[in-house]
Write a protein that holds these residues in place. Structure first.
Motif, PDB file in Angstrom:
ATOM      1  N   VAL A  70      34.068  27.194  40.597  1.00  0.00           N
ATOM      2  CA  VAL A  70      35.380  26.313  40.639  1.00  0.00           C
ATOM      3  C   VAL A  70      36.524  27.024  40.975  1.00  0.00           C
ATOM      4  CG1 VAL A  70      34.275  25.370  38.387  1.00  0.00           C
ATOM      5  CG2 VAL A  70      35.745  27.585  38.017  1.00  0.00           C
ATOM      6  N   GLU A  71      36.431  28.225  41.482  1.00  0.00           N
ATOM      7  CA  GLU A  71      37.536  28.923  41.921  1.00  0.00           C
ATOM      8  C   GLU A  71      37.492  28.392  43.631  1.00  0.00           C
ATOM      9  OE1 GLU A  71      38.711  32.643  39.252  1.00  0.00           O
ATOM     10  OE2 GLU A  71      36.963  32.811  40.954  1.00  0.00           O
ATOM     11  N   THR A  72      36.585  27.875  44.073  1.00  0.00           N
ATOM     12  CA  THR A  72      36.462  27.899  45.711  1.00  0.00           C
ATOM     13  C   THR A  72      36.720  26.375  45.836  1.00  0.00           C
ATOM     14  OG1 THR A  72      33.997  27.109  45.463  1.00  0.00           O
ATOM     15  CG2 THR A  72      34.610  29.453  45.517  1.00  0.00           C
ATOM     16  N   THR A  73      37.030  26.228  47.107  1.00  0.00           N
ATOM     17  CA  THR A  73      37.429  24.887  47.697  1.00  0.00           C
ATOM     18  C   THR A  73      36.161  23.854  47.573  1.00  0.00           C
ATOM     19  OG1 THR A  73      36.725  25.377  49.957  1.00  0.00           O
ATOM     20  CG2 THR A  73      39.036  25.905  49.415  1.00  0.00           C
ATOM     21  N   LEU A  74      34.987  24.362  47.171  1.00  0.00           N
ATOM     22  CA  LEU A  74      33.951  23.562  47.152  1.00  0.00           C
ATOM     23  C   LEU A  74      33.835  22.618  45.887  1.00  0.00           C
ATOM     24  CD1 LEU A  74      30.807  25.906  48.273  1.00  0.00           C
ATOM     25  CD2 LEU A  74      31.862  24.010  49.657  1.00  0.00           C
ATOM     26  N   TYR A  75      34.792  23.071  44.945  1.00  0.00           N
ATOM     27  CA  TYR A  75      34.763  22.664  43.741  1.00  0.00           C
ATOM     28  C   TYR A  75      36.314  22.467  43.016  1.00  0.00           C
ATOM     29  CZ  TYR A  75      29.753  23.211  43.870  1.00  0.00           C
ATOM     30  OH  TYR A  75      28.355  23.307  44.309  1.00  0.00           O
ATOM     31  N   GLY A  76      37.036  22.247  44.084  1.00  0.00           N
ATOM     32  CA  GLY A  76      38.485  21.843  43.652  1.00  0.00           C
ATOM     33  C   GLY A  76      39.363  23.175  43.517  1.00  0.00           C
ATOM     34  N   GLY A  77      38.786  24.422  43.992  1.00  0.00           N
ATOM     35  CA  GLY A  77      39.665  25.348  43.689  1.00  0.00           C
ATOM     36  C   GLY A  77      40.507  25.817  45.132  1.00  0.00           C
ATOM     37  N   LYS A  78      40.911  27.028  45.341  1.00  0.00           N
ATOM     38  CA  LYS A  78      41.747  27.318  46.471  1.00  0.00           C
ATOM     39  C   LYS A  78      41.012  28.666  47.359  1.00  0.00           C
ATOM     40  CE  LYS A  78      46.014  26.212  44.318  1.00  0.00           C
ATOM     41  NZ  LYS A  78      47.400  26.676  43.707  1.00  0.00           N
ATOM     42  N   GLU A  79      39.889  29.046  46.892  1.00  0.00           N
ATOM     43  CA  GLU A  79      39.383  30.230  47.481  1.00  0.00           C
ATOM     44  C   GLU A  79      38.165  29.777  48.484  1.00  0.00           C
ATOM     45  OE1 GLU A  79      40.963  33.168  47.336  1.00  0.00           O
ATOM     46  OE2 GLU A  79      42.225  32.464  45.758  1.00  0.00           O
ATOM     47  N   LEU A  80      37.885  30.429  49.480  1.00  0.00           N
ATOM     48  CA  LEU A  80      36.754  30.437  49.912  1.00  0.00           C
ATOM     49  C   LEU A  80      35.652  30.814  49.549  1.00  0.00           C
ATOM     50  CD1 LEU A  80      38.110  31.009  53.710  1.00  0.00           C
ATOM     51  CD2 LEU A  80      37.838  28.648  52.622  1.00  0.00           C
ATOM     52  N   ARG A  81      34.307  30.195  49.817  1.00  0.00           N
ATOM     53  CA  ARG A  81      33.109  30.846  49.154  1.00  0.00           C
ATOM     54  C   ARG A  81      32.558  31.736  49.965  1.00  0.00           C
ATOM     55  NH1 ARG A  81      27.808  30.331  49.501  1.00  0.00           N
ATOM     56  NH2 ARG A  81      26.515  30.220  47.677  1.00  0.00           N
ATOM     57  N   TYR A  82      32.210  32.945  49.504  1.00  0.00           N
ATOM     58  CA  TYR A  82      31.298  34.115  50.386  1.00  0.00           C
ATOM     59  C   TYR A  82      30.013  34.558  49.546  1.00  0.00           C
ATOM     60  CZ  TYR A  82      35.491  34.131  53.346  1.00  0.00           C
ATOM     61  OH  TYR A  82      36.685  33.936  54.286  1.00  0.00           O
ATOM     62  N   GLU A  83      29.187  34.883  50.282  1.00  0.00           N
ATOM     63  CA  GLU A  83      28.083  35.501  49.686  1.00  0.00           C
ATOM     64  C   GLU A  83      28.396  37.110  49.316  1.00  0.00           C
ATOM     65  OE1 GLU A  83      25.499  34.429  48.297  1.00  0.00           O
ATOM     66  OE2 GLU A  83      25.385  32.037  49.118  1.00  0.00           O
ATOM     67  N   TRP A  84      27.848  37.403  48.306  1.00  0.00           N
ATOM     68  CA  TRP A  84      28.188  39.063  47.833  1.00  0.00           C
ATOM     69  C   TRP A  84      27.993  39.833  49.326  1.00  0.00           C
ATOM     70  CZ3 TRP A  84      24.641  42.746  48.349  1.00  0.00           C
ATOM     71  CH2 TRP A  84      23.136  42.404  48.519  1.00  0.00           C
ATOM     72  N   PHE A  85      26.895  39.901  49.965  1.00  0.00           N
ATOM     73  CA  PHE A  85      26.832  40.685  50.999  1.00  0.00           C
ATOM     74  C   PHE A  85      27.564  40.380  52.000  1.00  0.00           C
ATOM     75  CE2 PHE A  85      23.853  37.007  51.494  1.00  0.00           C
ATOM     76  CZ  PHE A  85      24.082  36.575  52.669  1.00  0.00           C
ATOM     77  N   GLU A  86      28.461  39.481  51.969  1.00  0.00           N
ATOM     78  CA  GLU A  86      29.494  39.388  53.271  1.00  0.00           C
ATOM     79  C   GLU A  86      30.857  39.848  53.092  1.00  0.00           C
ATOM     80  OE1 GLU A  86      28.541  34.891  55.192  1.00  0.00           O
ATOM     81  OE2 GLU A  86      29.350  35.071  52.945  1.00  0.00           O
ATOM     82  N   ASN A  87      31.081  40.240  51.804  1.00  0.00           N
ATOM     83  CA  ASN A  87      32.067  40.991  51.225  1.00  0.00           C
ATOM     84  C   ASN A  87      32.031  42.319  50.828  1.00  0.00           C
ATOM     85  OD1 ASN A  87      34.137  39.066  51.876  1.00  0.00           O
ATOM     86  ND2 ASN A  87      34.163  38.330  49.645  1.00  0.00           N
ATOM     87  N   PHE A  88      30.669  42.878  50.617  1.00  0.00           N
ATOM     88  CA  PHE A  88      30.336  44.170  49.831  1.00  0.00           C
ATOM     89  C   PHE A  88      31.122  45.383  50.621  1.00  0.00           C
ATOM     90  CE2 PHE A  88      27.856  48.136  49.251  1.00  0.00           C
ATOM     91  CZ  PHE A  88      27.742  48.228  47.940  1.00  0.00           C
ATOM     92  N   ASN A  89      31.788  46.047  49.746  1.00  0.00           N
ATOM     93  CA  ASN A  89      32.631  47.270  50.280  1.00  0.00           C
ATOM     94  C   ASN A  89      32.030  48.416  49.286  1.00  0.00           C
ATOM     95  OD1 ASN A  89      34.669  49.585  50.682  1.00  0.00           O
ATOM     96  ND2 ASN A  89      35.537  48.012  51.901  1.00  0.00           N
ATOM     97  N   LEU A  90      31.748  49.627  49.685  1.00  0.00           N
ATOM     98  CA  LEU A  90      30.812  50.644  48.947  1.00  0.00           C
ATOM     99  C   LEU A  90      31.969  51.455  48.312  1.00  0.00           C
ATOM    100  CD1 LEU A  90      28.362  52.215  48.173  1.00  0.00           C
ATOM    101  CD2 LEU A  90      28.762  53.604  50.331  1.00  0.00           C
ATOM    102  N   LEU A  91      33.028  51.430  48.737  1.00  0.00           N
ATOM    103  CA  LEU A  91      34.073  52.689  48.367  1.00  0.00           C
ATOM    104  C   LEU A  91      35.336  52.030  47.560  1.00  0.00           C
ATOM    105  CD1 LEU A  91      33.574  55.486  50.829  1.00  0.00           C
ATOM    106  CD2 LEU A  91      32.523  55.117  48.705  1.00  0.00           C
ATOM    107  N   HIS A  92      35.680  50.861  48.102  1.00  0.00           N
ATOM    108  CA  HIS A  92      36.917  50.194  47.723  1.00  0.00           C
ATOM    109  C   HIS A  92      36.727  48.822  47.244  1.00  0.00           C
ATOM    110  CE1 HIS A  92      38.966  53.597  49.772  1.00  0.00           C
ATOM    111  NE2 HIS A  92      38.023  53.318  50.915  1.00  0.00           N
ATOM    112  N   LYS A  93      37.475  48.189  46.603  1.00  0.00           N
ATOM    113  CA  LYS A  93      37.378  46.915  45.894  1.00  0.00           C
ATOM    114  C   LYS A  93      37.703  45.969  47.232  1.00  0.00           C
ATOM    115  CE  LYS A  93      39.493  47.987  41.465  1.00  0.00           C
ATOM    116  NZ  LYS A  93      40.393  47.620  40.451  1.00  0.00           N
ATOM    117  N   ALA A  94      36.785  45.044  46.972  1.00  0.00           N
ATOM    118  CA  ALA A  94      36.634  43.979  48.172  1.00  0.00           C
ATOM    119  C   ALA A  94      37.729  43.130  48.229  1.00  0.00           C
ATOM    120  CB  ALA A  94      35.391  43.427  48.410  1.00  0.00           C
ATOM    121  N   GLY A  95      38.416  42.696  46.963  1.00  0.00           N
ATOM    122  CA  GLY A  95      39.313  41.691  46.631  1.00  0.00           C
ATOM    123  C   GLY A  95      39.451  41.393  45.146  1.00  0.00           C
ATOM    124  N   ASP A  96      39.979  40.271  44.846  1.00  0.00           N
ATOM    125  CA  ASP A  96      40.242  39.628  43.477  1.00  0.00           C
ATOM    126  C   ASP A  96      39.252  38.944  42.813  1.00  0.00           C
ATOM    127  OD1 ASP A  96      42.636  41.100  43.776  1.00  0.00           O
ATOM    128  OD2 ASP A  96      43.637  39.140  44.521  1.00  0.00           O
TER     129      ASP A  96
END
Length: 280
Positions: A143-169
């Motif tokens: 519901v937070e993504t643009t697919l369902y009326g939200g503002k955020e883009l949809r990504y799969e977990w492996f597209e954003n994964f960062n081992l040592l640092h936070k990847a986003g909100d």
């Protein structure tokens, strides 16, 4: 197959195979979106149960009591477990607790101290793992993504994964509510340690609870179905690790240990046979 190989096949191999299946069937396809699209109200384009307050209370707020109270009771029990060994040195204190009917509880917590601490550590590790994955993948809820009326883009977990640092909100993968239900898997490993005959039934009940916790959030548009599967896999692996540290593999082997044959019976039988045997 040796007991060691069978144990790791069932408790580690199968979850890893399931993880591969979930990754291939859900993360690399659009099945998640197909399932979520089927839950939309055609007239409004929103998830049918998203704004239902009674559903939110019944399936999200109230059920949290089960894992929350389990963890809190384990902490209280672990603290109480240190009282009886010290109190037992003082007869007056023992008489007071016996009169107040507290002695059985204190003795029980002392006897099962390791299990109480196991629950605490297992809950802590699984919660930490889930929060780590949420922060380091930054996946947004449907519901937070643009697919369902939200503002955020949809990504799969492996597209954003960062081992040592936070990847986003984003904080949606794996499912948090589902993982809270699956944390009760700690109780299953305790049941296995004591060879409880209903351990498998308990395992099934916990899996059903975790799936219900996760599925209700899918119905509201706050998770995809795969988020629930991933939550169960990570909680299982985390709890298994803690169980191996606390108990070791042999105590967790689900197969009951065969009873040793009493040698004195066999010896007695031989003696009787010798007594009745005809002289040579």
């Amino acid at each position: 197959m040796s007991p060691r190989a069978r144990f790791y096949r069932d408790n580690l191999g199968i979850p890893l195979v399931l993880a591969l299946l979930v990754f291939c069937l859900f993360d690399l396809t659009n099945i998640d979106r197909v399932i979520s699209n089927a839950l939309l109200d055609p007239s409004t384009g929103e998830f049918i149960l998203r704004r239902s307050q009674w559903f939110e209370t019944l399936t999200h707020k109230w059920p949290r009591v089960i894992p929350d109270w389990t963890g809190e009771l384990a902490i209280i029990g672990a603290l109480l477990s240190f009282i009886w060994p010290r109190l037992a040195k003082y007869p007056q204190g023992v008489r007071v607790t016996e009169h107040a009917h507290l002695a059985p509880l204190l003795r029980w917590t002392t006897t099962y101290r390791r299990d109480l601490f196991f629950v605490i550590v297992a809950f802590a590790l699984t919660t930490g793992v889930i929060h780590y994955l949420k922060a380091h993948t930054s996946v947004y809820c449907p519901v937070e993504t643009t697919l369902y009326g939200g503002k955020e883009l949809r990504y799969e977990w492996f597209e954003n994964f960062n081992l040592l640092h936070k990847a986003g909100d984003g904080r949606c993968w794996p499912g948090g509510h589902a993982s809270s239900g699956f944390t009760l898997l700690a109780l299953y490993f305790i049941a296995r340690r004591y060879r409880w005959q209903h351990a498998k039934a308990l395992l099934g009940a916990i899996f059903v609870l975790g799936m219900v916790f996760g599925t209700t959030r899918v119905l509201q548009g706050w998770h995809y179905m795969s988020h629930t599967f991933w939550a169960g896999i990570f909680v299982w692996l985390s709890t298994l690790l803690v169980a191996l540290v606390f108990y070791g593999r042999t105590q967790l082997d689900s197969e009951p240990q065969p009873r040793a044959v009493r040698r004195n019976v066999a010896v007695g039988a031989v003696r009787i046979g010798q007594k009745n045997a005809p002289a040579s």
